[in-house]
Write an enzyme that holds these catalytic residues in place. Structure first.
Site, PDB file in Angstrom:
ATOM      1  CD1 TRP A 172     -15.165 -17.468  11.874  1.00  0.00           C
ATOM      2  CD2 TRP A 172     -13.755 -16.759  10.602  1.00  0.00           C
ATOM      3  NE1 TRP A 172     -15.783 -17.288  10.841  1.00  0.00           N
ATOM      4  CE2 TRP A 172     -15.147 -16.312   9.691  1.00  0.00           C
ATOM      5  CE3 TRP A 172     -13.159 -16.252   9.674  1.00  0.00           C
ATOM      6  CZ2 TRP A 172     -15.313 -15.960   8.794  1.00  0.00           C
ATOM      7  CZ3 TRP A 172     -12.602 -15.550   8.624  1.00  0.00           C
ATOM      8  CH2 TRP A 172     -14.595 -15.659   7.713  1.00  0.00           C
ATOM      9  CE1 TYR A 203      -4.362  -1.849   0.447  1.00  0.00           C
ATOM     10  CE2 TYR A 203      -2.665  -3.645   1.196  1.00  0.00           C
ATOM     11  CZ  TYR A 203      -3.745  -3.174   0.555  1.00  0.00           C
ATOM     12  OH  TYR A 203      -4.903  -4.225   0.569  1.00  0.00           O
ATOM     13  CG  HIS A 229     -12.984 -13.401  -0.916  1.00  0.00           C
ATOM     14  ND1 HIS A 229     -14.564 -13.594  -1.077  1.00  0.00           N
ATOM     15  CD2 HIS A 229     -12.682 -12.090  -1.936  1.00  0.00           C
ATOM     16  CE1 HIS A 229     -15.427 -13.156  -1.864  1.00  0.00           C
ATOM     17  NE2 HIS A 229     -14.434 -11.871  -2.770  1.00  0.00           N
ATOM     18  CG  HIS A 276     -18.185  -5.589  -6.929  1.00  0.00           C
ATOM     19  ND1 HIS A 276     -17.631  -4.465  -6.502  1.00  0.00           N
ATOM     20  CD2 HIS A 276     -17.715  -6.558  -7.602  1.00  0.00           C
ATOM     21  CE1 HIS A 276     -16.804  -5.165  -5.987  1.00  0.00           C
ATOM     22  NE2 HIS A 276     -16.194  -6.355  -6.800  1.00  0.00           N
ATOM     23  CD  GLU A 277     -17.593  -9.192  -9.915  1.00  0.00           C
ATOM     24  OE1 GLU A 277     -16.386  -9.091 -10.681  1.00  0.00           O
ATOM     25  OE2 GLU A 277     -17.647  -9.612  -9.604  1.00  0.00           O
ATOM     26  CG  HIS A 300     -13.675  -6.041 -10.854  1.00  0.00           C
ATOM     27  ND1 HIS A 300     -12.644  -4.995 -10.056  1.00  0.00           N
ATOM     28  CD2 HIS A 300     -14.588  -6.376 -10.176  1.00  0.00           C
ATOM     29  CE1 HIS A 300     -12.742  -5.665  -8.704  1.00  0.00           C
ATOM     30  NE2 HIS A 300     -14.081  -6.380  -8.545  1.00  0.00           N
ATOM     31  NE  ARG A 348      -8.176  -7.633  -2.687  1.00  0.00           N
ATOM     32  CZ  ARG A 348      -7.305  -8.310  -3.795  1.00  0.00           C
ATOM     33  NH1 ARG A 348      -7.818  -8.618  -5.206  1.00  0.00           N
ATOM     34  NH2 ARG A 348      -6.252  -8.691  -3.537  1.00  0.00           N
ATOM     35  NE  ARG A 352     -18.715 -14.602  11.673  1.00  0.00           N
ATOM     36  CZ  ARG A 352     -19.261 -14.653  10.665  1.00  0.00           C
ATOM     37  NH1 ARG A 352     -19.153 -13.297   9.646  1.00  0.00           N
ATOM     38  NH2 ARG A 352     -20.478 -15.033   9.991  1.00  0.00           N
ATOM     39  CD  GLU A 367     -12.186  -6.053  -5.417  1.00  0.00           C
ATOM     40  OE1 GLU A 367     -13.570  -6.213  -5.596  1.00  0.00           O
ATOM     41  OE2 GLU A 367     -11.941  -6.831  -5.799  1.00  0.00           O
TER      42      GLU A 367
HETATM   43  O1  X8Z Z   1     -16.068 -10.924  -3.659  1.00  0.00           O
HETATM   44  C1  X8Z Z   1     -16.665  -9.727  -3.306  1.00  0.00           C
HETATM   45  C2  X8Z Z   1     -16.792  -9.773  -5.498  1.00  0.00           C
HETATM   46  C3  X8Z Z   1     -16.410  -9.945  -6.083  1.00  0.00           C
HETATM   47  S1  X8Z Z   1     -14.474  -9.568  -6.209  1.00  0.00           S
HETATM   48  C4  X8Z Z   1     -18.488 -10.508  -5.952  1.00  0.00           C
HETATM   49  N1  X8Z Z   1     -16.862  -9.191  -2.863  1.00  0.00           N
HETATM   50  C5  X8Z Z   1     -17.155  -9.226  -1.919  1.00  0.00           C
HETATM   51  C6  X8Z Z   1     -17.649 -10.775  -1.637  1.00  0.00           C
HETATM   52  O2  X8Z Z   1     -18.949 -10.507  -2.123  1.00  0.00           O
HETATM   53  O3  X8Z Z   1     -17.413 -10.222  -0.006  1.00  0.00           O
HETATM   54  C7  X8Z Z   1     -18.025  -7.527  -3.422  1.00  0.00           C
HETATM   55  C8  X8Z Z   1     -18.230  -7.458  -2.109  1.00  0.00           C
HETATM   56  C9  X8Z Z   1     -17.571  -8.459  -1.185  1.00  0.00           C
HETATM   57 ZN    ZN Z   2     -14.437  -7.472  -7.016  1.00  0.00          ZN
END
Ligand code: X8Z
Ligand code: ZN
Length: 656
Positions: A527, A265, A555, A425-426, A429, A564, A531, A453
């Site tokens: 975790w 960063y 993720h 959102h997509e 990108h 991000r 939370r 993002e």
């Molecule tokens: O993963 C995503 C996108 C793809 S980069 C759909 N997002 C995060 C999630 O779903 O957890 C967008 C918001 C947060």
């Molecule tokens: Zn995204």
């Protein structure tokens, strides 16, 4: 790209240049010339510089020069360009068609990528201490950070790492469980399983619909717990993966993989931790008020047993599988008697929208800002609905196959408000990727990952009632007046403000995994501590000892850093506020839409086409005039809501 590929900057070619004087002398020696000539040549050979000694990568040892650095960067660029298009196509096929064979291919190309980035990162160390022009230094720094999941330079490590990462990703993508709607129970999916008449197999998409719509706490609990059966088998693989990437990170000179991530960063890694904490401190009071209000409304819906007022909120009651965005329970928290906002899901259904129309509508927003339309190949090659007959990774993603114009999305789009936002959102990108396509490969990226993002999300903040009228999704007579502002703001906050602590805690967890503070035995309890600490949430029941709940969030097995999204949820409001100021908009921020404003679009594009070529504060300044990330825009946007929440909560005991 073609030009880059044709340039002879491979290691072999470079070595040939370096060794040229020595080999000329040798070939003359072999030509059988006169004694005189022999003598002359010997003395020449003695004066010629000695053949350089080479390190284990075949690079010359001794002090490096700027010219050598330039050649090395050219070589690196060519290799990266060549491998990345090939890898992108393999990954695309794998994500669109998950089978043992495509997993094998993905693991193979992933290993090639890991080997290349480790090789380049280690060889880049040769230029440590050499003063380079700024753009070369930035490229070199990027190479030295290797990748987010670096393999150590050890026989077999890249292959092992890539196989583990592919397996984690596909386990998530193909995850399913058995749900018994009558008993409100669940079971893990087993091979060759026979189903009773009350049982059915649920995918994440189906389970998510139940979590969004059901208001029965037992059903919600069973579906929520059922989805988490898919991640139990990931735990050992996750630990093995973390150990390999930590070795890789340490070889790159970082304390662990978390430190490597935090170093991306344009500031020291420790400062980034403070930066994230500072931003969260700005928005925490707003989140706490929203939490307090939501818990009280859930308590009215479900009673004291299900929602005790002095406890964290049960995570399965919030309308989203991870409790990360709460917009789906807006009906429960809607202020009683207040004027209604707009129900985007209802409007999309009423106007017969399908996935394609949703994508075209989002594209229309970008073109209204002056961006070129998407190429035909986008529509030919994207996946926008879930195929019935094969396994695909349904988590939405945007792809840049050849770093030029072959851009695509992959999304199992449903016709609802959530996915209407997600298509914006997509496409954000994709439009960013195309805006920076003329940058060198090292800079074909977001100014920081939060920018990437935030682009599409910023555009989606302009989906106001007036905008919906302009595109025919809402009838003029249904545009809610100023008395509906509260409803509009609360609906937005349920997604955007609720998300903030989740956006922060996911990588707080990974940082602890990478630092060794958490071990497989404490992965799950760690975790839930986070939370609870950040989100004020709890599991609906005691978690099994072998649970691995982080793995039920894309993720984690999908190996995508998460900070991000936290940054994006701050940045998108900063972008939106700046855009509305540029547009000369004077009303409340949540009523501002920049639709059709090409001047704002041009300025936005100016930031986007910089890619990662400059430190992110330069990019932020280019668009907003400000060099700091700052959550004031979030607070400004939601200020009237904050007043309402404080009033509603004034006699309540907030917190958990
Ligand atoms: O993963 C995503 C996108 C793809 S980069 C759909 N997002 C995060 C999630 O779903 O957890 C967008 C918001 C947060
Ligand atoms: Zn995204």
């Amino acid at each position: 790209m073609i030009k880059l590929l044709q340039r002879t900057s491979s290691k072999a070619a470079m070595m040939a240049v370096l060794l040229a004087s020595a080999s000329l002398a040798l070939s003359a020696c072999e030509s059988g010339q006169s004694d005189f000539e022999e003598l002359a040549k010997h003395s020449e050979a003695m004066q010629a510089p000695p053949a350089p000694t080479l390190d284990k990568y075949g690079d010359p040892t001794g002090p490096a020069t700027v010219q050598q650095a330039r050649e090395f960067l050219e070589e690196a660029e060519a290799k990266i360009v060549q491998l990345s298009e090939y890898a992108a196509r393999v990954y695309w096929v794998n994500a669109n068609f998950i089978t043992d064979d495509t997993n094998w291919l993905a693991a193979k190309v992933g290993a090639e990528g890991a080997l290349l980035s480790t090789n380049l990162a280690n060889r880049a160390k040769r230029f440590n201490g050499l003063t380079l022009p700024a753009d070369m230094a930035r490229k070199m720094d990027g190479l030295k950070r290797g990748s987010n999941f670096p393999a150590p330079d050890k026989e077999g490590a890249a292959e092992k790492l890539s196989t583990l990462m592919t397996k984690l990703d596909s386990t998530y993508g193909t995850g399913k469980f058995v749900f018994n709607a009558k008993n409100k129970s669940f079971a893990p999916m087993a091979d060759g399983q026979e189903l009773t008449k009350d049982e059915r197999v649920l995918t994440l998409g189906e389970a998510s619909d139940i979590i969004a719509k059901s208001r029965d706490p037992e059903t919600l609990k069973a579906v929520w717990e059922g989805w988490r059966t898919i991640s139990k088998p990931m735990k050992a693989d996750y630990a093995a993966m973390a150990s390999i990437v930590n070795d890789g990170a340490s070889e790159l000179g970082f304390a662990d993989t978390g430190a490597l991530w935090r170093s991306g960063y344009d500031m020291p890694a420790d400062d980034f931790v403070k930066e994230a904490d500072r931003l969260f401190a700005q928005v925490k009071p707003l989140y706490e008020q929203l939490h307090c209000y939501t818990r009280a409304e859930l308590n009215k819906e479900y009673g004291n047993d299900v929602v005790p007022l002095d406890q964290p909120i049960r995570a399965d009651l919030l309308g989203n599988m991870w409790g990360q965005q709460w917009g789906n329970i807006y009906d429960i928290v809607e202020p009683k008697g207040a004027t209604k906002g707009v129900d985007v899901t209802k409007q999309l259904e009423a106007q017969d929208y399908d996935a394609l129309k949703m994508v075209q509508t989002a594209e229309g927003f970008f073109t209204s800002l002056g961006f070129d339309p998407l190429p035909d190949t986008f529509y030919k090659r994207s996946l926008i609905t879930k195929p019935a007959d094969r396994e695909v990774q349904c988590h939405a993603s945007a792809w840049n196959i050849n770093d030029m114009d072959d851009i695509r999305i992959k999304m199992c789009t449903k016709v609802n408000a959530d996915d209407f936002s997600t298509v914006h959102h997509e496409l954000g990108h994709n439009f960013y990727q195309r805006a920076y396509k003329n940058q060198p490969v090292f800079f074909k990226d977001g100014a920081n990952d939060g920018f990437h993002e935030a682009i599409g999300d910023m555009v989606a903040l302009s989906i106001t009632p007036d905008y919906l009228v302009e595109i025919g999704l809402l009838d003029e007579k249904d545009v809610p007046g100023a008395d509906a502002d509260l409803a509009l703001l609360l609906r937005q906050a349920m997604d955007k403000v609720a998300f903030l602590p989740f956006g922060l805690m996911v990588d707080q967890w990974r940082w602890k995994v990478f630092s060794g503070e958490l071990t497989p035995a404490t992965y799950n309890s760690g975790w839930w501590e986070l939370r609870e600490k950040y989100q004020g949430l709890r599991a609906p029941g005691v978690r099994p000892a072998d649970a691995f709940d982080p793995g039920a969030k894309y993720h984690i097995p999908g190996n995508t850093p998460y900070m991000r999204y936290f940054l994006a949820h701050i940045l998108q409001f900063q972008f939106h506020q700046a855009a509305c100021e540029q547009a000369g908009f004077e009303g409340p921020l949540h009523r501002c839409s920049i639709y059709g404003n090409e001047d704002v679009g041009a300025k936005f594009n100016a930031m986007m086409e910089m890619g990662a070529s400059k430190p992110w504060p330069d990019a932020l300044e280019a668009f907003t005039g400000n060099r700091d990330m700052d959550a004031t825009a979030v607070l400004d946007y939601f200020a009237p809501l904050m007043t309402f929440l404080e009033e509603e909560n004034k006699d309540r005991t907030c917190g958990w």
